[in-house]
Design an enzyme around this catalytic site. Structure first.
Site, PDB file in Angstrom:
ATOM      1  N   TYR A   1       1.146  -0.650  -0.136  1.00  0.00           N
ATOM      2  CA  TYR A   1      -0.358  -0.219   0.075  1.00  0.00           C
ATOM      3  C   TYR A   1       0.730   1.038  -0.249  1.00  0.00           C
ATOM      4  O   TYR A   1       1.940   1.415   0.593  1.00  0.00           O
ATOM      5  CB  TYR A   1      -1.034   0.331   1.256  1.00  0.00           C
ATOM      6  CG  TYR A   1      -2.060   0.974   1.592  1.00  0.00           C
ATOM      7  CD1 TYR A   1      -2.410   1.468   0.508  1.00  0.00           C
ATOM      8  CD2 TYR A   1      -1.740   2.140   2.784  1.00  0.00           C
ATOM      9  CE1 TYR A   1      -3.502   2.677   0.395  1.00  0.00           C
ATOM     10  CE2 TYR A   1      -2.838   3.498   2.464  1.00  0.00           C
ATOM     11  CZ  TYR A   1      -3.279   2.994   1.297  1.00  0.00           C
ATOM     12  OH  TYR A   1      -4.392   4.650   1.624  1.00  0.00           O
TER      13      TYR A   1
ATOM     14  N   ASP B   1       9.288   2.200   0.861  1.00  0.00           N
ATOM     15  CA  ASP B   1       7.614   3.071   1.107  1.00  0.00           C
ATOM     16  C   ASP B   1       8.120   2.783   2.661  1.00  0.00           C
ATOM     17  O   ASP B   1       7.413   2.290   3.260  1.00  0.00           O
ATOM     18  CB  ASP B   1       6.701   2.554   1.241  1.00  0.00           C
ATOM     19  CG  ASP B   1       5.393   4.029   1.623  1.00  0.00           C
ATOM     20  OD1 ASP B   1       6.196   4.137   2.392  1.00  0.00           O
ATOM     21  OD2 ASP B   1       5.061   3.599   0.686  1.00  0.00           O
TER      22      ASP B   1
ATOM     23  N   LYS C   1       3.438   9.419   8.501  1.00  0.00           N
ATOM     24  CA  LYS C   1       3.061   9.144   9.712  1.00  0.00           C
ATOM     25  C   LYS C   1       3.679   9.872  10.838  1.00  0.00           C
ATOM     26  O   LYS C   1       3.696  11.491  10.978  1.00  0.00           O
ATOM     27  CB  LYS C   1       2.433   8.394   9.681  1.00  0.00           C
ATOM     28  CG  LYS C   1       2.202   7.250   8.971  1.00  0.00           C
ATOM     29  CD  LYS C   1       1.196   5.936   9.413  1.00  0.00           C
ATOM     30  CE  LYS C   1      -0.145   5.633   7.878  1.00  0.00           C
ATOM     31  NZ  LYS C   1       0.091   4.204   7.177  1.00  0.00           N
TER      32      LYS C   1
HETATM   33  C1  PLP Z   1      -0.029   5.134   5.133  1.00  0.00           C
HETATM   34  C2  PLP Z   1       0.258   4.699   3.840  1.00  0.00           C
HETATM   35  C3  PLP Z   1       1.060   5.447   2.976  1.00  0.00           C
HETATM   36  C4  PLP Z   1      -0.529   6.865   2.899  1.00  0.00           C
HETATM   37  O1  PLP Z   1      -0.101   7.551   3.587  1.00  0.00           O
HETATM   38  P1  PLP Z   1      -0.972   8.806   4.012  1.00  0.00           P
HETATM   39  O2  PLP Z   1      -0.709   9.737   4.669  1.00  0.00           O
HETATM   40  O3  PLP Z   1      -2.475   8.128   4.832  1.00  0.00           O
HETATM   41  O4  PLP Z   1      -1.416   9.473   2.769  1.00  0.00           O
HETATM   42  C5  PLP Z   1       1.195   5.284   1.882  1.00  0.00           C
HETATM   43  N1  PLP Z   1       1.896   4.074   2.376  1.00  0.00           N
HETATM   44  C6  PLP Z   1       2.402   3.264   3.199  1.00  0.00           C
HETATM   45  C7  PLP Z   1       3.430   2.432   3.763  1.00  0.00           C
HETATM   46  C8  PLP Z   1       1.204   3.317   4.324  1.00  0.00           C
HETATM   47  O5  PLP Z   1       1.333   3.195   5.327  1.00  0.00           O
END
Ligand code: PLP
Length: 445
Positions: A142, A234, A263
């Site tokens: 994701y 990521d 985050k």
């Molecule tokens: C939460 C998340 C995202 C997206 O971040 P948002 O601030 O919700 O747009 C992208 N990559 C990973 C691995 C995530 O956990």
């Protein structure tokens, strides 16, 4: 537990917000409880019910709901001084310097406003830098709500995973199974010269938590080097959580070309960032030719909160505390599962945890990964524990959502509402919270 006020609020919300929420995962069944306030590791809902919170904002809240005093002071002073200007501020430089000092692969950084924005910009940067179009992603990985990565299917037959994305966009994305070395080697053999980058969560954290098998990230590193593609980690979830201030890349000893953050680095405020070698990051405008821009990017309140968050972690036993509790929780759940549901797999590392409702277990658990699956080939579960997103999707996902999550909620434990999203221990959690949580698992598993 009474939920009358939450039900009434959801009734109102359904008239003015699509599905009654502003982010899909929040629409828990039959209706979500509305939070009125946080208190340490707990949240209190609109009807006054109290829960031990392991959702923690889906990852950002390293300290739970009461932030340490220096963080509070930094937020207040920057909010009252501005809050924002559309011109540079010192706090952005301070935050960038902190990240560059602690994450070895990062020399330079660009701050944005969400994890989604970070991966959008990282993909554009990789394409601009390499002058290639294709991006490899992991099936079940994701990277936010963005066009290039909301893609499912096989490498030969990729499709958008949502309505609203032109079918033709998906031809630039190659989804491969995580942890499958043969599959990724084959992709590079066929398409090596067209691949701009491999975008991968170092740990699949939005798909049940799946750890990498030994050597997988090293293989990605080697293939990217051999074919002139960028390796993009990521670390929106794992950054400044797994591996402490060095992030997951330091835990695994693999150096990506680019890293996306989000985050935790915003201290509870909206944030994202793209970091990496200066020579690559400088391709962003205005120093380079890959357009990137944002009204709120590097927002002073966010930067102040995020930097104070990280500095506090550098000066206190934050990671030791949360990782020790994470370990206690995972081992405790492993014991319960051994007794009551030996087919289930306990996963997670550091302060992340989840129980995957796998359908088969080994006859003998001797020497298994009691503190969470590490993909250890010696573990008796090794052949049965999930290695890919598809493995997680095949588990008892309905049971999590419709039975288990509901029962935990009724016992005052707030978990992520589906089988896929990670759960988090914060600095505010205590051993007593963990033990109460384990009692609830005993009832609900
Ligand atoms: C939460 C998340 C995202 C997206 O971040 P948002 O601030 O919700 O747009 C992208 N990559 C990973 C691995 C995530 O956990």
């Amino acid at each position: 537990m009474n939920h009358d006020r939450s039900r009434a609020l959801y009734d109102r919300a359904l008239s003015v917000l699509a599905g009654g929420v502003n982010s899909s995962v929040r629409a828990t069944m039959p209706y979500p409880f509305f939070i009125s306030r946080g208190d340490g590791a707990h949240v209190v809902d609109a009807d006054g019910n109290r829960y031990i919170d392991y959702v923690m904002g889906y990852g950002p809240l390293l300290y739970g709901h009461d932030v340490p005093e220096p963080v509070q002071a930094a937020i207040q002073s920057h909010a009252s001084a501005g809050p924002m200007y559309g011109a540079p501020t010192e706090i952005e430089v301070d935050h960038a310097e902190f990240v560059a000092r602690h994450v070895p692969s990062v020399e330079m950084i660009r701050f944005v406003n969400s994890g989604t924005e970070a991966t959008v910009s990282a993909v554009r940067l990789a394409r601009g830098y390499t002058d290639r179009d294709k991006i490899v992603v992991m099936q079940g990985g994701y990277h936010g709500a963005q066009e290039s990565t909301l893609v499912e299917g096989t490498p030969e037959n990729p499709h958008p995973s949502t309505a609203g994305i032109p079918e033709s966009f998906a031809q630039y994305t190659i989804p491969v199974p995580f942890n499958d070395e043969a599959a990724i080697r084959e992709i590079f053999e066929k398409h090596g010269a067209e691949i701009a980058g491999v975008l991968v969560e170092p740990i699949l954290a939005n798909m049940g938590i799946v750890m990498p098998v030994d050597g997988y990230h090293e293989t990605l590193r080697e293939l990217c080097d051999d074919h002139g593609a960028l390796l993009i980690f990521d670390e929106v979830i794992t950054g400044f959580r797994v591996g402490g201030l060095g992030c997951a890349q330091s835990k695994f000893g693999v150096t990506p070309d680019l890293t996306t953050f989000g985050k935790i680095i915003g201290g509870g405020f909206p944030v994202g960032a793209i970091g990496g070698r200066a020579e690559i990051i400088e391709h962003f405008t205005p120093s380079g030719d890959v357009f990137q821009s944002g009204t709120f990017s590097g927002h002073p309140v966010t930067m102040a909160a995020g930097l104070a968050y990280l500095e506090y972690a550098a000066e206190h036993d934050v990671y030791e505390h949360i990782n020790t509790l994470g370990d206690r929780l995972r081992r405790g759940i492993s014991d319960i599962v051994a007794d009551q549901a030996p087919e289930y797999t306990v996963v997670g590392t550091d302060s992340m945890f989840k129980t995957i409702f796998t359908r088969e277990g080994p006859d003998d658990r001797d020497g298994h990964c009691a503190a969470g699956c590490t993909q250890n080939p010696e573990c008796p579960r090794y052949g049965l524990c999930p290695k890919t997103g598809a493995d997680v999707a095949r588990t008892e996902t309905d049971r999590w959502e419709r039975i288990f999550w509901q029962e935990m909620k009724e016992q005052g434990i707030f978990l992520t509402a589906n089988q896929f999203e990670s759960q988090f221990v914060s600095y505010a959690h205590t051993a007593e919270d963990v033990d109460r949580t384990l009692e609830a698992y005993k009832e609900a598993i």
